[in-house]
Design an enzyme around this catalytic site. Structure first.
Site, PDB file in Angstrom:
ATOM      1  N   GLU A  78       0.795  -1.142  -0.225  1.00  0.00           N
ATOM      2  CA  GLU A  78       0.308  -0.213   0.049  1.00  0.00           C
ATOM      3  C   GLU A  78       0.837   1.716  -0.070  1.00  0.00           C
ATOM      4  OE1 GLU A  78      -3.106   0.060  -0.268  1.00  0.00           O
ATOM      5  OE2 GLU A  78      -3.628  -2.566  -0.112  1.00  0.00           O
ATOM      6  N   CYS A 141      -8.421  -1.870   7.373  1.00  0.00           N
ATOM      7  CA  CYS A 141      -6.700  -2.087   7.473  1.00  0.00           C
ATOM      8  C   CYS A 141      -6.033  -0.587   6.589  1.00  0.00           C
ATOM      9  CB  CYS A 141      -6.176  -2.518   6.039  1.00  0.00           C
ATOM     10  SG  CYS A 141      -6.428  -4.730   6.508  1.00  0.00           S
ATOM     11  N   HIS A 165      -1.337  -5.628   1.453  1.00  0.00           N
ATOM     12  CA  HIS A 165      -2.465  -6.607   1.454  1.00  0.00           C
ATOM     13  C   HIS A 165      -1.983  -7.861   0.688  1.00  0.00           C
ATOM     14  CE1 HIS A 165      -5.809  -3.513   2.623  1.00  0.00           C
ATOM     15  NE2 HIS A 165      -6.240  -4.586   3.483  1.00  0.00           N
TER      16      HIS A 165
END
Ligand code: PCA
Length: 199
Positions: A78, A141, A165
């Protein structure tokens, strides 16, 4: 070198969360680094309390958070966490915030401070399908990633923090047509990511 690695508990009716399975599988000592492995609750409120305490107490050099992104076909690193909690699906405490900030008065977003491109490169070199993701969503998250980066920023620490992820594992896709990856590959992905951050 001290590394805090987290995975999440199962949610959404799943029996396992492949992120925690992967974190559990990493040896406690990797390349001489000390690893602290923690399973996080899928709870907006508990994550916002627990993570800051953990980071300030342990003062790790690196925080690598991991979670399940069901439906994604590859492992994704991310880029950014936003100051938003928004979900129609309740978390494991039954809480479903709408357009609420993670922390009132905090910046609108934080970029990951781990070298995201380097991690993707390391994963691909290890033969694992991986890429960058430009949104961690607005569920727990994203809140966890935002909380970690905000904690480091306000406490003036040098800690690098980021989020990975992982897809569903095969066991979660046996009866439903959805993208999945072997748990062993997911395990290797999280371990390779940690290793790449020790360099
Ligand atoms: N994935 C969810 C929360 C917990 C997890 O593993 C998310 O992507 O927000």
């Amino acid at each position: 070198m001290k590394v805090l690695v987290t995975g999440f508990e199962p949610f959404g009716g799943e029996k396992i969360n492949p992120s925690w399975e992967a974190v559990k599988a990493i040896p406690d000592e990797l390349s001489g680094a000390e690893l602290i492995k923690v399973q996080l609750p899928v709870s907006f409120n508990r994550v916002r309390k627990l993570l800051p305490r953990l980071i300030v107490e342990e003062r790790p050099d690196v925080v690598l958070l991991t979670g399940q992104a069901g439906g994604r076909p590859n492992v994704t690193v991310e880029r950014v966490a936003i100051n938003v909690m928004d979900s129609e699906t309740p978390d494991n405490d039954g809480f479903a915030p709408e357009d609420e900030p993670v922390f009132e008065g905090a910046p609108e977003a934080y970029f990951a401070t781990i070298p995201i491109k380097e991690v993707v490169k390391a994963l691909r070199k290890a033969g694992i399908p991986a890429g960058i993701s430009n949104t961690a969503g607005t569920y727990v998250c994203n809140t966890a990633m935002f909380t970690a980066l905000h904690t480091v920023a306000v406490s003036g620490m040098e800690t690098k923090a980021g989020f990975i992820h992982v897809p569903f594992s095969h066991s979660q896709a046996l009866e439903k047509p959805r993208p999945s990856m072997a748990q062993e590959t997911i395990n290797r992905a999280v371990m390779e990511a940690v290793l790449s951050l020790l360099e």
